[in-house]
Design a protein around this motif. Sequence first.
Motif, mmCIF file in Angstrom:
data_model
loop_
_atom_site.group_PDB
_atom_site.id
_atom_site.type_symbol
_atom_site.label_atom_id
_atom_site.label_comp_id
_atom_site.label_asym_id
_atom_site.label_seq_id
_atom_site.Cartn_x
_atom_site.Cartn_y
_atom_site.Cartn_z
ATOM 1 N N LYS A 88 -2.222 6.991 -5.573
ATOM 2 C CA LYS A 88 -3.622 7.179 -5.947
ATOM 3 C C LYS A 88 -3.766 8.371 -6.893
ATOM 4 O O LYS A 88 -2.975 9.315 -6.837
ATOM 5 C CB LYS A 88 -4.473 7.378 -4.688
ATOM 6 N N GLU A 114 -4.438 2.371 -9.376
ATOM 7 C CA GLU A 114 -4.013 1.452 -8.323
ATOM 8 C C GLU A 114 -3.968 0.014 -8.836
ATOM 9 O O GLU A 114 -3.011 -0.718 -8.567
ATOM 10 C CB GLU A 114 -4.964 1.547 -7.131
ATOM 11 N N GLU A 125 0.821 -1.212 0.000
ATOM 12 C CA GLU A 125 0.000 0.000 0.000
ATOM 13 C C GLU A 125 0.856 1.263 0.000
ATOM 14 O O GLU A 125 0.469 2.291 -0.572
ATOM 15 C CB GLU A 125 -0.948 0.001 1.209
ATOM 16 N N ARG A 179 -11.217 -0.152 -6.418
ATOM 17 C CA ARG A 179 -10.013 0.662 -6.534
ATOM 18 C C ARG A 179 -9.983 1.408 -7.863
ATOM 19 O O ARG A 179 -10.717 1.075 -8.801
ATOM 20 C CB ARG A 179 -8.760 -0.212 -6.416
ATOM 21 N N SER A 195 -12.897 -4.678 -6.969
ATOM 22 C CA SER A 195 -12.061 -4.146 -5.894
ATOM 23 C C SER A 195 -12.483 -2.790 -5.357
ATOM 24 O O SER A 195 -12.161 -2.438 -4.216
ATOM 25 C CB SER A 195 -10.618 -4.035 -6.379
#
Length: 229
Positions: free
Chosen positions: A29, A214, A24, A210, A208
């Motif tokens: 992002k 990402e 992470e 996301r 996800s």
Amino acid sequence: MTIEHFDAIYQRAAERKGGELQLELLVSKPLSQAELQHITDDRWLAAFTMKVFQCGISWQVVRKKWPNFESLFFNFKLEPLMMLPEEIWEQKAQDPSIIRHLTKVKSIPKNAQMIHSAQFEFTSFSHMVAHWPTDNIIGLWQYLKKHGNRLGGNTGPYTLRQMGVDTFILSSDVESHLRNIGVIDSARGTKRAMQAAQKAFNHWQQQSGRSLSEISQIIAYSCGDNQVL
């Protein structure tokens, strides 16, 4: 064809990077729509120009000379650049303070015109980019290729990612993964390959929650030669 579940991709990437926390920390992002809309035209032109010059040249060399580019090209302000006659561009391309490459220098006024023209259809270039639907981000790639200059291949997408746009990248690792699982079976730049990649990324995004950016990074970390030993 059954596409690999994103959870499996994520766990493999985490194992290769020393755990979920470390993974992470590596994943960046994208910017929000509001943040993207505040990017000024000159910064878009500067970013496209930098990526054009970095193609086939050491990125470090380009970055080292970049202050000279900013100075020589009026900090990439569109209005003064668009007023320059052809002979001035040829003179600037010979300036020893930058990387002398005439065809790349000539991409600057052409991309300035693309950015300027977007305001007539989309209010501004930043507004267009900020509101482009992510489920068809390849359409934005194609827009840059069609209306810009030297922004085809990965040049346009890499610039978008650098500027904070939510986009996946068909890097060598990502492309290899998509081929290994049967998503892509044609040349990377073909319409068929890009549509197949977009469809797969849309699927993983639904799984996800996301961003495309990402997901793209996590896929790259899940394969290739970047494993933490």
